[in-house]
Motif scaffolding. Structure first.
Motif, PDB file in Angstrom:
ATOM      1  N   ASP A 157       2.305 -14.234 -11.938  1.00 27.00           N
ATOM      2  CA  ASP A 157       3.176 -14.712 -13.023  1.00 27.00           C
ATOM      3  C   ASP A 157       2.645 -16.019 -13.614  1.00 27.00           C
ATOM      4  O   ASP A 157       2.715 -16.225 -14.828  1.00 27.00           O
ATOM      5  N   ILE A 158       2.117 -16.891 -12.771  1.00 23.37           N
ATOM      6  CA  ILE A 158       1.543 -18.156 -13.269  1.00 23.37           C
ATOM      7  C   ILE A 158       0.319 -17.880 -14.127  1.00 23.37           C
ATOM      8  O   ILE A 158       0.150 -18.452 -15.211  1.00 23.37           O
ATOM      9  N   GLU A 169       2.798 -12.153  -6.267  1.00 26.81           N
ATOM     10  CA  GLU A 169       3.581 -11.967  -7.486  1.00 26.81           C
ATOM     11  C   GLU A 169       3.723 -13.287  -8.240  1.00 26.81           C
ATOM     12  O   GLU A 169       3.591 -13.342  -9.473  1.00 26.81           O
ATOM     13  N   ALA A 170       4.017 -14.371  -7.492  1.00 31.00           N
ATOM     14  CA  ALA A 170       4.180 -15.679  -8.122  1.00 31.00           C
ATOM     15  C   ALA A 170       2.873 -16.143  -8.758  1.00 31.00           C
ATOM     16  O   ALA A 170       2.863 -16.672  -9.888  1.00 31.00           O
ATOM     17  N   TYR A 208       6.312 -17.941 -15.946  1.00 32.64           N
ATOM     18  CA  TYR A 208       6.654 -17.809 -14.535  1.00 32.64           C
ATOM     19  C   TYR A 208       8.104 -18.227 -14.248  1.00 32.64           C
ATOM     20  O   TYR A 208       8.699 -17.806 -13.250  1.00 32.64           O
ATOM     21  N   ARG A 231       3.898  -6.774 -14.911  1.00 32.27           N
ATOM     22  CA  ARG A 231       4.708  -7.995 -14.905  1.00 32.27           C
ATOM     23  C   ARG A 231       4.518  -8.777 -16.207  1.00 32.27           C
ATOM     24  O   ARG A 231       5.447  -9.422 -16.692  1.00 32.27           O
ATOM     25  N   ASP A 249       5.145 -11.725  -2.058  1.00 35.59           N
ATOM     26  CA  ASP A 249       5.877 -12.646  -2.940  1.00 35.59           C
ATOM     27  C   ASP A 249       4.939 -13.705  -3.496  1.00 35.59           C
ATOM     28  O   ASP A 249       5.045 -14.098  -4.676  1.00 35.59           O
ATOM     29  N   MET A 250       4.019 -14.166  -2.657  1.00 30.95           N
ATOM     30  CA  MET A 250       3.068 -15.178  -3.111  1.00 30.95           C
ATOM     31  C   MET A 250       2.162 -14.616  -4.212  1.00 30.95           C
ATOM     32  O   MET A 250       1.941 -15.275  -5.246  1.00 30.95           O
ATOM     33  N   LYS A 277      13.816 -12.692 -10.457  1.00 32.99           N
ATOM     34  CA  LYS A 277      13.726 -12.307  -9.048  1.00 32.99           C
ATOM     35  C   LYS A 277      14.980 -12.729  -8.286  1.00 32.99           C
ATOM     36  O   LYS A 277      15.526 -11.955  -7.491  1.00 32.99           O
ATOM     37  N   ALA A 293      10.780 -16.071 -12.016  1.00 37.35           N
ATOM     38  CA  ALA A 293      11.493 -16.584 -10.845  1.00 37.35           C
ATOM     39  C   ALA A 293      13.002 -16.388 -10.992  1.00 37.35           C
ATOM     40  O   ALA A 293      13.690 -16.002 -10.031  1.00 37.35           O
TER      41      ALA A 293
END
Length: 583
Positions: free
Chosen positions: A150-151, A146-147, A112, A105, A143-144, A119, A116
């Motif tokens: 990304d952060i 992945e987020a 991030y 990623r 999903d959490m 996605k 988003a």
């Protein structure tokens, strides 16, 4: 960059039957595209991403139908990545694709927000983004994760950028060079207390020319265009690259940038701040200030150096200066009329008072070049005969090559027998050990030559003939192609065909062609002469030289002079490649 591919996959349980996927491969700098190009033309980083991502597709049971490569583009947002936008367009047109597979990623997104947005776009297309290195599964918790990833990637990217900025600033404060050394300097390594240290040193070839450029501009007598042309004639070029091993003359923009860079006076600039540098200055502070005064004076009176562009710039040279043993480029300039600007070409030496070539309107020069392209067009009959003779020469050469290969294949057995006899002599003590080692070394060298001979010539002959065929197809209707082309097409054609074009008044008097077109021009001239000449004239033609070349090329022209097999004129001793002696 994108390409259609078909990679076989094995069945998996994570994807619907017949699922399709695309790969998105990305590096953030052009330098990463050049690593290990001998292994993979896209570079080692892209090759690694491709291998890992394809393995992930296999595990999913999905067939990879396309891949998109972002070739060294460091962009802050996904909107600025062309390959990414091409991928979205492909997904909209191919609704049966279910996966976009990335290496990681962090390779696809540097913040991030981009993650988003991507996605949401992919969700609308019913496409899932899959990371080959990170498997979060499916569902809300996936999903959490992945987020959160990304952060973390976003934070890490910003921290890395800040760390690099601090280190570069610290280096600049201490006088270090924060990037690649500019023209006139070289990035080198030197030993200090037993350790190799990266440093910057003067370029012994370019540094004196850089100093000359500053001195000439400081006189106020040189515009940027005139200075660029003058320094090109004196031999100032850019640093060598893979594409341009000998470097290229500086452009007007590069010259203008160089004349405003405090680095040449011994200073380092970082984020707008100026620090004393540790490198050796090429110019003094006084010369630097005089050059800045010239630029400011021209800007103040509305006569700022303008960077003028024309597709013939850098290609045209003065024939009158050539006749007097000088090399002088024609400079493109513009004069302001009542309602528009008018373009002209003038000889650089005229500004020095040593040439009387008048100013020539750009339209007349353009027409002269268009007319000159007619002389490059040899005619359909010549092209057809060349194609036929190339085929005959290649067939003859390949036949001789088979005979040579048969002889070469016998040589390893002979060398092996000779080697065995020397080993027997060594065991018997008949010959001194030193002599035996010398003889064995000679055999080793001979064996290497035989192996090299078995892997060359035939393929190189085919490659050389292919290049000539492509060139012949290009010149078949080159005048019409040039006439109908826009400025970019004409500039590209000029770069392909010519080293130099020599102008006098409104005529191209002669040219210097690039290979293989110099061979085609010579062959066309020889064919015309041989067609109407007797044997004595044929000999004279074979030893003459064309005005388009300093030395008559031996290859293509030879097929119109050879009395027997066309191979004799085309391939010489060892074919189109440089001639080599036998074993």
């Amino acid at each position: 960059m994108s390409r259609d591919i078909a990679i076989p996959t094995r069945a998996g349980s994570s994807a619907e039957p017949g699922a399709k996927a695309v790969l998105y491969l990305r590096v953030s700098s052009k330098k990463q595209m050049d690593t290990a190009v001998d292994i993979d033309p896209d570079g080692n980083s892209i090759a690694t991403q491709r291998e890992v991502s394809t393995r992930k597709a296999n595990n999913l049971g999905a067939a990879v139908v396309h891949e998109f490569v972002e070739p060294g583009v460091s962009a802050a947002t996904i909107e600025k990545r062309q390959a990414f936008q091409d991928m979205l367009a492909f997904l909209r047109e191919n609704s049966d694709v279910r996966y976009v597979i990335v290496y990681a990623r962090s390779r696809a997104f540097r913040n991030y927000i981009d993650a988003a947005i991507t996605k949401r776009l992919l969700d609308k297309l019913n496409v899932k983004l899959v990371s080959a290195r990170e498997d979060f599964g499916d569902g809300v918790y996936a999903d959490m994760m992945e987020a959160v990833t990304d952060i973390f990637n976003d934070v890490q990217n910003k921290l890395s950028g800040e760390d690099i900025r601090i280190k570069l600033q610290h280096k600049a404060i201490n006088g270090g060079t924060t990037g690649r050394a500019p023209i006139g300097y070289l990035n080198t390594r030197t030993a200090i207390e037993g350790r190799l240290i990266n440093t910057v040193s003067l370029d012994p070839i370019r540094a004196p020319l850089v100093l000359k450029a500053w001195e000439l501009y400081a006189t106020g007598d040189y515009s940027i265009e005139r200075l660029t042309a003058t320094m090109a004639d004196l031999g100032l070029t850019s640093k060598p690259t893979i594409r341009w091993p000998a470097g290229r003359p500086l452009s007007d923009t590069q010259m203008h940038r160089m004349l405003g860079d405090p680095y040449y006076a011994g200073f380092v600039v970082f984020k707008g701040d100026v620090y004393p540098g540790r490198h050796e200055p090429i110019i003094g502070q006084d010369l630097f200030e005089r050059v800045q005064e010239v630029q400011q004076a021209r800007s103040g009176r509305g006569n700022r150096d303008r960077i003028l562009q024309h597709y013939l710039k850098g290609m045209l040279f003065c024939q009158r200066c050539y006749d007097h043993g000088r090399t002088s480029r024609l400079i493109y300039t513009e004069a302001k009329g009542r309602s528009k600007r008018y373009g002209y070409f003038l000889c650089r030496a005229r500004q020095d008072g040593i040439c009387d070539l008048p100013h020539i309107a750009v339209a007349r020069v353009e027409q002269a070049v268009i007319d000159h392209y007619i002389t490059l067009q040899p005619g359909e009959e010549f092209v057809t005969q060349c194609q036929e003779k190339l085929d005959d020469a290649l067939a003859d050469a390949q036949g001789s090559e088979r005979e040579a290969h048969a002889a070469l294949r016998r040589r390893p057995n002979e060398l092996n027998d000779k080697e065995a006899r020397l080993i027997d002599l060594a065991a018997d003590g008949t010959l001194p050990t030193v002599k035996i080692r010398a003889k064995l070394n000679e055999i080793k060298i001979a064996r290497a030559r035989v192996e090299a001979g078995l892997t060359t010539t035939a393929d190189q002959l085919s490659l050389g003939a292919g290049v000539l065929r492509d060139a012949l197809r290009l010149v078949a209707d080159i005048h019409q192609l040039y006439l109908n082309g826009n400025s970019q097409v004409r500039g590209n054609l000029n770069d392909t065909f010519f080293e130099k074009l020599y102008i006098d008044d409104c005529e191209v008097v002669h040219d210097e062609l690039k290979p293989p077109f110099v061979e085609i021009a010579e062959a066309s001239r020889v064919k015309a002469a041989v067609g109407t000449a007797n044997a004595r004239t044929k000999d004279a033609v074979s030893s003459g030289s064309t005005k388009n070349s300093k030395t008559a090329p031996p290859g293509l022209a030879g097929i119109f002079l050879a009395s027997g097999s066309s191979k004799a004129g085309l391939v010489g001793r060892a074919g189109l490649e440089p001639a080599t002696n036998g074993l």
